[in-house]
Every structure is written in structure tokens, then in C-alpha cells.
Design a protein around this motif. Structure first.
Motif, PDB file in Angstrom:
ATOM      1  N   GLU A   2      66.418  87.041  -5.863  1.00  0.00           N
ATOM      2  CA  GLU A   2      66.643  87.421  -4.469  1.00  0.00           C
ATOM      3  C   GLU A   2      67.179  88.841  -4.362  1.00  0.00           C
ATOM      4  O   GLU A   2      67.832  89.341  -5.277  1.00  0.00           O
ATOM      5  CB  GLU A   2      67.582  86.433  -3.764  1.00  0.00           C
ATOM      6  N   LEU A  18      67.933  88.603   3.407  1.00  0.00           N
ATOM      7  CA  LEU A  18      67.758  88.098   2.048  1.00  0.00           C
ATOM      8  C   LEU A  18      66.276  87.814   1.820  1.00  0.00           C
ATOM      9  O   LEU A  18      65.662  87.086   2.599  1.00  0.00           O
ATOM     10  CB  LEU A  18      68.579  86.826   1.840  1.00  0.00           C
ATOM     11  N   TYR A  53      72.245  80.648  -0.361  1.00  0.00           N
ATOM     12  CA  TYR A  53      71.852  81.930   0.211  1.00  0.00           C
ATOM     13  C   TYR A  53      72.818  82.414   1.294  1.00  0.00           C
ATOM     14  O   TYR A  53      73.088  83.617   1.387  1.00  0.00           O
ATOM     15  CB  TYR A  53      70.425  81.875   0.758  1.00  0.00           C
TER      16      TYR A  53
END
Length: 96
Positions: A2, A18, A53
Motif C-alpha cells: 500500500e 490509500l 487501513y
């Protein structure tokens, strides 16, 4: 792998976005003033939930505000909840 990018417009409004393999999977919507970063909303795509995340977005935002001597106004429910839960960790940047 990521990648998180801070993407802002000319008025300093935008997001920490992201990306995984060039696909945007999460965002933290913010605005920046000379001494204040306001967080409005944090979201992760439903198929990407449970991978940490949102926490990675939070960590990136905190690194940015500390590096730029900003305070955070956490209007986002997720960020506000994290600030309350870990108040000692964020007390140096939390604008109450």
C-alpha cells in the motif's frame, strides 16, 4: 503493497488517500490551515475492511501533523474515537 499519498487542492482541502496496486481503497478527508489540520471523514472500501487501513491512514496523518507542527481537530468519528481511546498518545496534537 500500500501507498498513502496526501493529495490537496489549492485551498488545502483534500485527503490522505490509500492505494493498493493503483486502486484507491481508503481515504481520510482533511483540510489544513496554518496551524490546524481538520479531519472530517475516514473511509475504507468494504472489500478492504479489516486490514488495518484506517489505522495506517491515522498513523500517516499523525506523522504529517507532528512533522509540520500542526494540531488536529478530529471531527471524524473514527479519529475522535481513537484520540479518546489513546489520549496519552495523541495529547500533543489534539485540539480540544
Amino acid at each position: 503493497m500500500e501507498t498513502i499519498k496526501l493529495e490537496l487542492d489549492e485551498k488545502e482541502h483534500g485527503a490522505f488517500n490509500l492505494y493498493v496496486d493503483n486502486r484507491k481503497l481508503g481515504e481520510m478527508i482533511i483540510s489544513i490551515k496554518p496551524d490546524l489540520l481538520t479531519v472530517y471523514h475516514t473511509a475504507v472500501e468494504p472489500d478492504a475492511e479489516g486490514r488495518g487501513y484506517a489505522k495506517k491512514l491515522l498513523e500517516e496523518m499523525i506523522s504529517y501533523v507532528r512533522a509540520n507542527n500542526l494540531m488536529v481537530l478530529p471531527l471524524c468519528p473514527y479519529v475522535h474515537a481513537q484520540f479518546k481511546k489513546h489520549s496519552d498518545e495523541y495529547k500533543d496534537v489534539w485540539k480540544r
